[in-house]
Every structure is written in structure tokens, then in C-alpha cells.
Motif scaffolding. Structure first.
Motif, mmCIF file in Angstrom:
data_model
loop_
_atom_site.group_PDB
_atom_site.id
_atom_site.type_symbol
_atom_site.label_atom_id
_atom_site.label_comp_id
_atom_site.label_asym_id
_atom_site.label_seq_id
_atom_site.Cartn_x
_atom_site.Cartn_y
_atom_site.Cartn_z
ATOM 1 N N LYS A 64 1.203 5.178 7.451
ATOM 2 C CA LYS A 64 1.580 4.196 8.455
ATOM 3 C C LYS A 64 3.102 4.174 8.577
ATOM 4 C CE LYS A 64 1.831 -0.801 8.979
ATOM 5 N NZ LYS A 64 1.676 -2.059 8.282
ATOM 6 N N ARG A 97 0.852 -1.200 0.000
ATOM 7 C CA ARG A 97 0.000 0.000 0.000
ATOM 8 C C ARG A 97 0.887 1.250 0.000
ATOM 9 N NH1 ARG A 97 -2.560 -3.689 3.255
ATOM 10 N NH2 ARG A 97 -4.682 -4.188 2.613
ATOM 11 N N LEU A 154 1.012 3.324 3.443
ATOM 12 C CA LEU A 154 -0.323 3.416 4.033
ATOM 13 C C LEU A 154 -0.679 2.139 4.786
ATOM 14 C CD1 LEU A 154 -2.342 4.903 1.029
ATOM 15 C CD2 LEU A 154 -1.197 6.149 2.883
ATOM 16 N N GLY A 155 -1.539 2.303 5.773
ATOM 17 C CA GLY A 155 -2.105 1.160 6.481
ATOM 18 C C GLY A 155 -3.363 0.694 5.782
ATOM 19 N N THR A 156 -4.005 -0.335 6.317
ATOM 20 C CA THR A 156 -5.229 -0.866 5.714
ATOM 21 C C THR A 156 -6.368 0.143 5.741
ATOM 22 O OG1 THR A 156 -5.808 -1.898 7.824
ATOM 23 C CG2 THR A 156 -4.663 -3.275 6.206
ATOM 24 N N ASP A 157 -6.262 1.160 6.622
ATOM 25 C CA ASP A 157 -7.285 2.201 6.707
ATOM 26 C C ASP A 157 -7.061 3.323 5.697
ATOM 27 O OD1 ASP A 157 -5.034 3.381 7.792
ATOM 28 O OD2 ASP A 157 -5.993 3.951 9.685
ATOM 29 N N GLY A 158 -5.975 3.218 4.898
ATOM 30 C CA GLY A 158 -5.696 4.238 3.892
ATOM 31 C C GLY A 158 -4.982 5.465 4.431
ATOM 32 N N LYS A 159 -4.570 5.427 5.677
ATOM 33 C CA LYS A 159 -3.860 6.550 6.294
ATOM 34 C C LYS A 159 -2.371 6.221 6.390
ATOM 35 C CE LYS A 159 -7.785 8.155 8.995
ATOM 36 N NZ LYS A 159 -8.327 9.037 8.064
#
Length: 129
Positions: free
Chosen positions: A113, A45, A106-111
Motif C-alpha cells: 500500500k 502493517r 501493507l493495506g488491510t488486504d495484505g498487499k
């Protein structure tokens, strides 16, 4: 600069002037930067956050081979700063160089990381026991 990828300029890569379409070259660069970052940060990501000024210095025509090089400038907390160059292997001229590109993990939340990386890792080092 370490050169990682070569692209062959084909008819579908040309603009109406018969030279390499700038948008095609930028797409190649963005893809290669993303792949490099995914491997370095070990995270699929990745997004491109920033590219500095882009200056086309020469071009390429059908049949030319383009080589793409990337260097790491620095590691941030959630990002990696890179620079890159594309050169025409037939004419030995630099086509484009970009001094500053920021890629963000990015993390799985799209923010953004944190990635925890501080230096370049080479495949040979990952494979050694």
C-alpha cells in the motif's frame, strides 16, 4: 546513524559457545526495524521484504550491552529502504552491519500500500503545532 535501542545480553541469548546467538541478534534487528518503520510510515502493517548480505564482524558475551542504529536510505512508493548496525557498547566494536533492508507497508488486504511519505519525521516535529 541514529541509535535507538539498547539490548542487554542475558544467559538465554547465548549460543553453545557462550556468545550472543546470531539468530537472537537478527530477531532484535528485525523487530527494531519494524518498529521504526511503523512509526515512520504510520502503519502497523509492515513486513520485511529484503535484507542484503549479513556479515558478523565481532560478537558479544553475557552482560554486554548491544546498541542498534538505523538510517533511512530512501523512501519508495510502498516501501522504505534502511540500513542498520549493531555495536557492542562494552568493546566499542561493530557486531553486524546491514547495508540494505527493504520494509513494505501493507493495506488491510495484505498487499503493498502506498504510504505517501518522502522524508524522515521526528516525534518532536509531530508534536509541534
Amino acid at each position: 546513524m541514529r541509535f535507538h535501542t539498547r539490548k542487554w545480553v542475558k544467559p538465554e541469548d547465548l549460543n553453545p559457545n557462550g556468545t550472543l546467538f546470531g539468530g537472537k541478534l537478527l530477531a532484535w534487528l528485525d523487530e527494531e526495524l519494524a518498529l521504526y518503520t511503523i512509526i515512520q510510515l504510520e502503519n502497523p502493517r509492515i513486513v520485511t521484504k529484503h535484507m542484503s548480505e549479513i556479515n558478523f564482524r565481532s560478537s558479544a558475551k553475557q552482560g554486554d550491552i548491544i546498541e542498534i542504529g538505523i538510517d533511512v536510505v530512501k523512501f519508495g512508493n510502498t516501501s522504505i529502504a534502511l540500513k542498520c548496525e549493531a555495536r557492542n557498547m562494552m568493546t566499542r566494536e561493530t557486531i553486524i552491519s546491514i547495508d540494505s533492508i527493504t520494509m513494505v507497508s501493507l493495506g488491510t488486504d495484505g498487499k503493498p500500500k502506498a504510504h505517501g511519505k518522502t522524508e524522515i519525521e521526528y516525534i518532536k516535529d509531530r508534536l509541534e503545532d
